[in-house]
Enzyme design. Structure first.
Site, PDB file in Angstrom:
ATOM      1  N   GLU A  33     -12.582  55.200 -87.432  1.00  0.00           N
ATOM      2  CA  GLU A  33     -11.420  56.082 -87.556  1.00  0.00           C
ATOM      3  C   GLU A  33     -10.435  55.845 -86.418  1.00  0.00           C
ATOM      4  O   GLU A  33      -9.217  55.899 -86.621  1.00  0.00           O
ATOM      5  CB  GLU A  33     -11.883  57.542 -87.554  1.00  0.00           C
ATOM      6  CG  GLU A  33     -10.809  58.561 -87.966  1.00  0.00           C
ATOM      7  CD  GLU A  33      -9.888  58.991 -86.831  1.00  0.00           C
ATOM      8  OE1 GLU A  33      -8.834  59.598 -87.110  1.00  0.00           O
ATOM      9  OE2 GLU A  33     -10.204  58.708 -85.648  1.00  0.00           O
ATOM     10  N   GLU A  34     -10.957  55.584 -85.212  1.00  0.00           N
ATOM     11  CA  GLU A  34     -10.079  55.420 -84.054  1.00  0.00           C
ATOM     12  C   GLU A  34      -9.195  54.177 -84.145  1.00  0.00           C
ATOM     13  O   GLU A  34      -8.243  54.039 -83.389  1.00  0.00           O
ATOM     14  CB  GLU A  34     -10.907  55.385 -82.760  1.00  0.00           C
ATOM     15  CG  GLU A  34     -11.572  56.702 -82.393  1.00  0.00           C
ATOM     16  CD  GLU A  34     -10.597  57.776 -81.952  1.00  0.00           C
ATOM     17  OE1 GLU A  34      -9.368  57.530 -81.989  1.00  0.00           O
ATOM     18  OE2 GLU A  34     -11.045  58.865 -81.567  1.00  0.00           O
ATOM     19  N   ASP A  85     -11.435  67.309 -87.833  1.00  0.00           N
ATOM     20  CA  ASP A  85     -11.094  66.520 -86.648  1.00  0.00           C
ATOM     21  C   ASP A  85     -10.490  67.460 -85.616  1.00  0.00           C
ATOM     22  O   ASP A  85     -10.114  68.590 -85.933  1.00  0.00           O
ATOM     23  CB  ASP A  85     -10.127  65.398 -87.023  1.00  0.00           C
ATOM     24  CG  ASP A  85     -10.251  64.182 -86.123  1.00  0.00           C
ATOM     25  OD1 ASP A  85     -10.675  64.352 -84.963  1.00  0.00           O
ATOM     26  OD2 ASP A  85      -9.910  63.069 -86.569  1.00  0.00           O
TER      27      ASP A  85
END
Length: 345
Positions: free
Chosen positions: A222-223, A242
């Site tokens: 995701e990063e 998140d």
């Protein structure tokens, strides 16, 4: 039925998960740990080719499938090259605030499994030597990793089996205070992962069945922008869990669950967001509705991947994102309560 949250379990789980090394691209060890936990609750756990986890919680109905997601990958670094003096130049994984790494302890993990300790430092690290020790820019061009081994050259480092592409794990400094604060790097998004595991523990213990079959995605990468680009095709709506942002003109605090109406990818689904706001309001859950101009989520990634879903975003308020982060247990609990209400409405 009221959700009975085991606070001690949630905090212990958060500490264990936060202390795992899982920079984006190196998540297989923590995923095995999460798989064991989830299967002990009696839920199915599948691993995608990319290494994401998919947890299935059977519901009372299958008219629709609700998706939840949280990412277990974190920021980090990799070895870019070795200097002639025996230090390591690095490349960032994701977007850590690099000045916060100055003086931070780390570990270098080789491809063969060896581990060495080190420290991120400015190349003007000594006040007694360098005129610009306090002013030199802290970035990849001006910082190195100093290895805790007797090395004086590139060749010395290579003899340790360290090479370009090795992962560098940043010390998380995870601390849980008596007042309920969780201080650590990478609460984004392991705070949310802990909330989801805590929710599953409570639902399993209380034998709670959601209104609709629910699939929880624990994403990797995701990063770096493609965490939940693939999701199970039967998911019809999805909530990214998140971190909530704090600061500037935002209303969220470290005790709240944040409901994001819009981020850099545009507005989230109106009806889903409205349902979440009303559930929080009607059940006295501490919450804020905010706009995140410099933010993206797994829902945005899933939508850009062409998935036919509606999407929303919530999460615990986190202070100092991508630096030395902090949240409060209340934010984790409020996130769990809101998710529970949504899944059982």
């Amino acid at each position: 039925m009221e959700l009975l949250i085991n606070k001690e379990y949630v905090l212990n789980t958060a500490k264990k998960i936060l202390e795992f090394n899982s920079p984006t691209g190196f998540c297989f060890e923590i995923m095995d740990y999460i798989k064991d936990i989830v299967e002990s609750f009696g839920y199915e756990f599948e691993t995608t080719n990319k290494g994401c986890g998919v947890i299935t919680v059977k519901g009372k109905k299958d008219d629709k499938v609700v998706g939840l997601s949280a990412h277990v990958d974190t920021l980090g670094a990799m070895v870019r090259s070795i200097t002639s003096e025996g230090n390591l130049r690095f490349t960032s994984l994701g977007g850590p605030i690099l000045p916060t790494l100055d003086g931070e302890y780390c570990k270098i993990r080789t491809r063969s499994g060896k581990t060495y300790t080190g420290t991120f430092l400015s190349e003007s690290s000594a006040a007694h030597v360098f005129d610009d020790s306090s002013t030199r820019k802290r970035d990849e061009k001006n910082m190195v990793v100093r290895i805790d081994e007797l090395v004086y050259s590139k060749e010395d480092v290579e003899k340790l089996d360290i090479c370009s592409g090795d992962f560098i794990f940043i010390d998380t400094k995870t601390t849980i205070t008596e007042s309920g604060f969780i201080k650590s790097r990478f609460i984004d998004d392991k705070g949310s992962v802990s909330a989801l595991i805590g929710l599953l523990e409570a639902m399993s213990r209380q034998k709670i069945v959601p209104s609709y079959t629910t699939k929880i995605i624990i994403s990797t990468y995701e990063e770096v922008g493609h965490g939940a680009s693939y999701i199970p095709q039967d998911i019809t709506e999805m909530i990214a869990v998140d971190m909530g942002c704090i600061g500037d003109d935002l209303g969220c605090t470290e005790e709240m669950v944040s409901i994001c109406a819009k981020d850099s990818g545009g507005p989230y689904d109106f009806n889903m967001t409205t349902d979440l706001i009303n559930l929080a309001k009607d059940n006295n859950i501490g919450y804020a509705v905010d706009i995140y101009p410099r933010y993206g989520s797994d829902v945005g990634t899933a939508l850009r991947g062409g998935n036919n879903i509606r999407g929303a975003l919530i999460g615990p308020g986190v202070n100092a994102s991508h630096g030395m982060e902090r949240t409060h247990y209340s934010a984790i609990e409020n996130t769990m309560k809101l998710l529970y209400l949504y899944l059982t409405k």
